[in-house]
Write a protein that holds these residues in place. Structure first.
Motif, PDB file in Angstrom:
ATOM      1  N   MET A 177      10.709  -5.844   5.756  1.00  0.00           N
ATOM      2  CA  MET A 177       9.780  -4.843   6.826  1.00  0.00           C
ATOM      3  C   MET A 177       8.332  -5.051   6.472  1.00  0.00           C
ATOM      4  SD  MET A 177      10.547  -2.677   9.196  1.00  0.00           S
ATOM      5  CE  MET A 177       9.640  -1.225   9.947  1.00  0.00           C
ATOM      6  N   GLU A 201       4.681  -3.673   6.546  1.00  0.00           N
ATOM      7  CA  GLU A 201       3.975  -2.415   5.972  1.00  0.00           C
ATOM      8  C   GLU A 201       2.408  -2.545   6.752  1.00  0.00           C
ATOM      9  OE1 GLU A 201       3.468   1.429   4.473  1.00  0.00           O
ATOM     10  OE2 GLU A 201       5.593   0.045   4.619  1.00  0.00           O
ATOM     11  N   LYS A 225      -2.710   2.759   9.463  1.00  0.00           N
ATOM     12  CA  LYS A 225      -2.167   4.351   9.576  1.00  0.00           C
ATOM     13  C   LYS A 225      -2.964   5.253   9.539  1.00  0.00           C
ATOM     14  CE  LYS A 225       1.652   2.734   6.231  1.00  0.00           C
ATOM     15  NZ  LYS A 225       2.278   2.825   4.810  1.00  0.00           N
TER      16      LYS A 225
END
Length: 67
Positions: free
Chosen positions: A1, A3, A9
């Protein structure tokens, strides 16, 4: 996955879900390649925001611009 880096973010933190859904795929692509930053362009009218990789920006940088 894959990140997302902290800078991506943080950039998304206060954005609407519709905005996040629009730019997240390009942020994910940038995070996967780790080569370039992302330019988010606002287009007045019905098209709204668009995002694309920008080879003039270092990885981890998001720059908002007006088309």
């Amino acid at each position: 996955m894959i990140e997302l880096p902290a800078s991506y973010k943080e950039y998304l933190a206060d954005k609407s879900q519709m905005f996040v859904d629009t730019v997240r795929p390009v942020l994910m692509q940038s995070a996967a390649e780790k080569l370039h930053g992302v330019r988010v362009v606002y287009n007045p009218g019905s098209t709204g925001h668009q995002a694309h990789l920008d080879d003039t920006l270092p990885f981890g940088v998001v720059l908002e611009d007006i088309d």
